[in-house]
Design a protein around this motif. Structure first.
Motif, PDB file in Angstrom:
ATOM      1  N   LYS A  55      -0.331  -6.694  12.240  1.00 31.03           N
ATOM      2  CA  LYS A  55      -0.575  -6.795  10.799  1.00 31.03           C
ATOM      3  C   LYS A  55       0.036  -8.052  10.181  1.00 31.03           C
ATOM      4  O   LYS A  55      -0.501  -8.591   9.207  1.00 31.03           O
ATOM      5  N   SER A  61       5.444  -7.034   3.467  1.00 33.95           N
ATOM      6  CA  SER A  61       5.116  -6.470   2.161  1.00 33.95           C
ATOM      7  C   SER A  61       5.071  -4.948   2.265  1.00 33.95           C
ATOM      8  O   SER A  61       5.001  -4.382   3.353  1.00 33.95           O
ATOM      9  N   GLY A  97       2.594  -3.077   1.412  1.00 30.48           N
ATOM     10  CA  GLY A  97       1.290  -2.698   1.952  1.00 30.48           C
ATOM     11  C   GLY A  97       1.261  -2.742   3.470  1.00 30.48           C
ATOM     12  O   GLY A  97       0.720  -1.846   4.126  1.00 30.48           O
ATOM     13  N   TYR A 129       3.331   0.127   4.858  1.00 29.71           N
ATOM     14  CA  TYR A 129       2.600   1.393   4.716  1.00 29.71           C
ATOM     15  C   TYR A 129       1.505   1.515   5.782  1.00 29.71           C
ATOM     16  O   TYR A 129       1.367   2.565   6.422  1.00 29.71           O
ATOM     17  N   ASP A 130       0.726   0.455   5.977  1.00 34.48           N
ATOM     18  CA  ASP A 130      -0.357   0.492   6.962  1.00 34.48           C
ATOM     19  C   ASP A 130       0.170   0.699   8.384  1.00 34.48           C
ATOM     20  O   ASP A 130      -0.413   1.450   9.166  1.00 34.48           O
TER      21      ASP A 130
END
Length: 440
Positions: free
Chosen positions: A81, A276, A278, A281-282
């Motif tokens: 990611k 980040s 996001g 979380y992912d």
């Protein structure tokens, strides 16, 4: 009573039922649990025997070594990611692009580094499919060579420590994961080296299969580009040293090194300003899904193996195999054949948790080292990831492959690499010290 038919016919019914439910699409973790309950009721007259199996399930799910699995999955997801892995490929492409077949060679080298950072094949195969495959096709590489390099390179995560396959095998076979890691390094390097040798020889014999990068593209690079390339190579290199160095240096156990790896990736991502809420979380969501699947398969496999052993299945299989008037190496070859066949249809997690509790005691009784057998198992799973009809690495690549590349193209492209895998498997069967010399 179900017991009246005997353990032989019961074995056929149990594994026949598994095949039927798999064909119907039932998830492996659920079907094994369902068959375990049914077998316990039909064989013993009630399901109280399952309480005896419960301890095995608790041991599996609460094992300290199992903590390494979610940590390494999380680490692999963070690498994917945040872009650390993608930038590593782009940097290595410049380094290796001058040679005929150089981009394929450096893709294989990046695959080894990615495997050493995470040990998860899905993310590696997808990354190579997204970044390396279009690049090689754009540069005029032979399609079969480009596809085969990405699929085989992505599957190296099963062999290169910290491999999740090795961890799960260690848990199911009750052997040292650290020793498995050490023993897997020489065969993994041998396999990767043979892959690279094949690419070099093929591109030397047929230069059109792997043309080098154009000199105009290389001439456009500035000093700042080379500084960025050095940084993008150095960061993953330090991550590998951080994780594997902590294990082999005696600083951390395998489980602790997994946590060290996650912390290192988080620090690297923060340094690159890519961390980040996001992304966190992912990655956590992906980790929970993956580990949840592994746990359910593990619970189901532990249930059915526990019930089957209480039925006397383990003694039946041992007698069936050891009772044959053949050399011990023939028994090993039969096991390899069984694993290769199962690998065409079952996920590696199910194969490990279903077969190893039965196979490993037989291997030990024959006088072989279970660490060596674990390395053989991992190479078998390398083959399983590539072979039709359900080779998972092929499906991972298909999910991100450019338009026009179908599964038939992918399966056709991987056969030279499967032959190399089988060659390494044969070498290890004939010469166990190729893996075990590091432990002596």
């Amino acid at each position: 009573m179900f017991s009246d038919i005997g353990i032989g016919y019961a074995t056929i019914l149990i594994f026949g039922s598994m095949i039927v439910f798999l064909v119907l699409g039932m998830p492996l973790g659920f079907l094994t649990g369902f068959i375990a309950v049914a077998a316990a009721y039909l064989w013993f007259g009630d399901t109280n025997v399952l309480s005896m199996v419960g301890g095995r399930i608790v041991d599996f799910t609460t094992s300290y070594a199992f903590v390494a699995v979610p940590m390494y999955v999380l680490m692999a997801s963070l690498l994917d990611k945040t872009g650390i892995a993608k930038d590593l490929y782009n940097a290595m492409r410049i380094v290796g692009g001058r040679l005929p077949g150089g981009v394929a060679l450096q893709s294989m080298l990046v695959a080894v580094v990615l495997a050493a950072m995470s040990g998860i094949i899905g993310g590696e195969t997808v990354l190579l499919g997204m970044v390396a495959l279009p690049q090689m096709l754009r540069l005029g590489y032979n399609q079969n060579l480009a596809i085969g390099t990405c699929v085989a390179g992505g599957a190296l995560g099963t062999m290169v420590p910290p491999s999740i396959v090795l961890i799960v095998y260690g848990l199911s076979a009750n052997v040292s994961v650290g020793d498995l890691f050490l023993a897997a390094v020489p065969p993994a390097l041998l396999l990767a080296g043979l892959y690279m040798t094949y690419i070099l020889v093929l591109c030397w014999w047929k230069p059109s299969y792997g043309p080098p990068m154009k000199s105009e593209e290389l001439a456009q690079l500035t000093r700042a580009d080379y500084i960025r390339i050095a940084r993008d190579i150095a960061i993953p290199g330090m991550l590998v040293l951080w994780v594997l160095g902590s294990i082999y240096g005696g600083i951390a156990s395998v489980t602790e090194s997994a946590c060290v790896g996650v912390a290192a990736v988080l620090l690297a991502a923060a340094y690159r300003r890519e961390l980040s809420i996001g992304i966190v979380y992912d990655t956590l969501k992906h980790t929970m899904r993956t580990v949840g699947m592994i746990i359910w398969v593990g619970i189901g496999a532990t249930m059915i193996i526990g019930v089957y052993n209480l039925m006397g299945g383990d003694k039946f299989v041992q007698q069936l195999i050891i009772g044959q008037d053949v050399q011990p190496v023939v028994v090993i070859l039969i096991m390899m054949g069984i694993l290769l066949i199962l690998g065409c249809f079952l996920d590696w997690i199910g194969i490990a948790l279903l077969c190893m509790p039965i196979f490993v005691p037989i291997v030990v009784k024959l006088g072989y080292d279970p660490i060596w057998f674990g390395v053989l198992f991992c190479i078998n799973m390398q083959v399983a990831f590539l072979t039709p009809p359900f080779g998972s690495a092929a499906f991972y690549l298909k999910s991100v492959a450019p338009p026009g590349i179908e599964l038939t193209h992918i399966f056709r492209a991987v056969w030279p690499f499967i032959f190399i895998q089988l060659t390494v498997l044969a070498i290890l069967v004939a010469f166990p010290d190729v893996a075990l010399f590091v432990l002596k």
